[in-house]
Each structure stands twice: as structure tokens, then as C-alpha cells.
Write an enzyme that holds these catalytic residues in place. Sequence first.
Site, short mmCIF file in Angstrom:
data_model
loop_
_atom_site.label_atom_id
_atom_site.label_comp_id
_atom_site.label_asym_id
_atom_site.label_seq_id
_atom_site.Cartn_x
_atom_site.Cartn_y
_atom_site.Cartn_z
N SER A 122 0.83 -1.21 0.00
CA SER A 122 0.00 0.00 0.00
C SER A 122 0.86 1.26 0.00
CB SER A 122 -0.88 0.03 1.25
OG SER A 122 -1.70 -1.09 1.30
N HIS A 143 -1.85 -2.85 -6.74
CA HIS A 143 -2.44 -2.61 -5.42
C HIS A 143 -3.93 -2.95 -5.43
CE1 HIS A 143 -3.74 0.40 -2.13
NE2 HIS A 143 -3.23 -0.66 -1.55
N GLU A 155 -5.02 -0.76 -8.44
CA GLU A 155 -4.18 0.31 -8.98
C GLU A 155 -2.86 -0.31 -9.46
OE1 GLU A 155 -5.22 4.14 -6.23
OE2 GLU A 155 -4.15 2.53 -5.22
N ASN A 194 -5.60 6.18 -1.83
CA ASN A 194 -5.22 6.56 -0.47
C ASN A 194 -4.85 8.03 -0.36
OD1 ASN A 194 -5.82 4.23 0.81
ND2 ASN A 194 -3.77 3.36 0.69
#
Length: 287
Positions: A122, A143, A155, A194
Site C-alpha cells: 500500500s 495494489h 491500482e 489513499n
Amino acid sequence: MHELKRVLVVGAGTMGSQIALQTALSGRYEVTIVDTAPGQLERARAQNQKLVDRSVEKGRLTKEKAEQALGRITDSDNLASSAPNADLVIEAVIEDFDAKKSVFESLGRHATNDAILASNSSTIVISRLAGLTGRPERCCNMHFFHPVTVMQLCEIARGPQTDDDTVETAMEFVRGIDRTPVLLQKEIWGFIVNRILFAASEEAMRLLEGGYATAEDIDTAVQKGLNWPMGPFHLLDFSGLDIFYGALNDRRQQGEGGEVPDVLRELVEAKHLGRKTGKGFFDYTTA
Ligand SMILES: NC(=O)c1ccc[n+]([C@@H]2O[C@H](COP(=O)([O-])OP(=O)(O)OC[C@H]3O[C@@H](n4cnc5c(N)ncnc54)[C@H](O)[C@@H]3O)[C@@H](O)[C@H]2O)c1
């Protein structure tokens, strides 16, 4: 574009086990999953069995397809002997640089030169790991989101040396397992989701700290005004405040972002980590 047949997932934890299952469910690939912790492969297999059983019960999957998918996953406790057989490796070991470093070094020694080497990290961008393999052009971030069998997004982030074939093959693989890929053309801490989530969460905490509104009202505003399924504070409590706190500190170490909000630091220091401890921004002990 490269044809992929055999996929190796490294790490049979929360993410790795479901990445392996989602890949196997597509019916397109043979999957091997590696873990070194005693009992973890058995736990992953039992969890995946439960997941497919539930899908069969709900009529989303036939019993035959479920059995075929689980039958396509081979367990292994040995990365060195599994790596040479893989066309694509997805690393999903714990979020610790040294653990990932040792996996990528081993892949550099044992994977074929053509294999694509992806990390599900992450926060660790692929340029920090790719150089360890001797073929940085074959490496990228891939991801996925938790739970992988429910969350559509993946991603793909390219590092400065990732070649086009790696990117295109990775994107096609994700489509092939019925997930939706997006491409981050240049790697950046936190990728897309994120960064946006963190920006919104930090702003929510600034509003709270400034006394502008209560956590409850900020959550209601975001839920009803932006149509988020959950407000930022409930989401933080759900994910675990320690995870978010650790990620913000990691971001600072990478030279990005400002101070961690006091309200978050104080809750973490008091071990109020959200739902899992019964208290975070909200109290769950009385509910
Ligand atoms: N959990 C999430 O919500 C989530 C979401 C997206 C991405 N990620 C990322 O996915 C990765 C894995 O996270 P997780 O939540 O599945 O972790 P986890 O702790 O549930 O699982 C990690 C697994 O890796 C195994 N492992 C550790 N070192 C190993 C090695 N050298 N070889 C083989 N196996 C090894 C451990 O035994 C464990 O089973 C992390 O990089 C994390 O940042 C997690």
C-alpha cells in the site's frame, strides 16, 4: 503483450489468499501461493473454502466451479523452488520493507527474466524494490483492495523503469480476473485512492480539532452530501487508527505531508484504535 499462464502469490495473509482465489476463480491461470509461517497456508485454504461455500449458497457460483477454482491453487512453503515456474509474481507479504526486500532479492535470483514481478504494497513504491531484482523494467505495483473478492479496483503503478509490456500485461491480467485496473503513470506515495482518502480524512480531523463540527456531524455531512457509504471517522475506526497513523508517519518519512493531527496521535497513544479496541473517534462498547 505477454501471455500469462502461471501466477505465484507470495504471502497467504488477508490479501494474498484472496488475490490467489480471485485469480483462480477466473479459470484462466494456475496459481501457487507461498507462505512461510506455520499453519498459514491451511488457514488461507480454510478461509477461501468458506468464501466459496458462501458464494455457492447464495447462488453466485456453482459447486463445480468453486471446487475447480480451489483445485487450481497449489500451496508451497518454498519461494526459491516456486519462483522459476511463474509468469507473474504478486508479492503480498507483510508491510515491512525488509520482508519485501528479501522476497524481491530472492525473485531476482530464482524467477525467469521474463516474469513480471509485482508488489501489492500500500505504501512502498516499486522503485524501492525493483533494483533488487536485476530487471526493474519487469516490476510494478499492483495494489488490490480489501476484500479482494468484493472490491473491484486494482491500482497499477509504474516505476521509472517499468516497461510498456509489463504495464499492459499487468492491466490485462487484472481485467482477466474480473477486476478494474487503473494506471498510475508515475509512482507516488499512496497511489490514487489513499491520497484522496487521506486528504479527506486529514481535513475531517482539522475540522474536528478546530471545533467547527462534531465527528458525528462531519460523518453525516460526508455521507449525505457526498454519498460516501460511510463518513471518514467511521471509516477510520473501521480500518484501525494505528494503520492510518503508521501510514501518515511513513508518508512523512518519505518526505511528504505535514504533522500527524493531534487528535489522532492522542487516540493512538491511549490505545483507542477504533472498532477493534471498542473505542476510537466513536465508542462501540455500549452499542
Ligand atoms: N489488509 C489490507 O487491507 C490491505 C489492502 C491493500 C494492500 N495491502 C498490502 O498487502 C500486503 C499484505 O497485507 P496483508 O494485510 O495481507 O498482511 P497479512 O499480515 O495478513 O499477511 C502477510 C502474510 O505474509 C506472510 N509472509 C511474511 N513474510 C513472508 C515471506 N518472506 N515469504 C512468504 N510469506 C511471508 C505472513 O506469514 C503472512 O501470512 C501488505 O503490503 C499491505 O500493505 C493490505
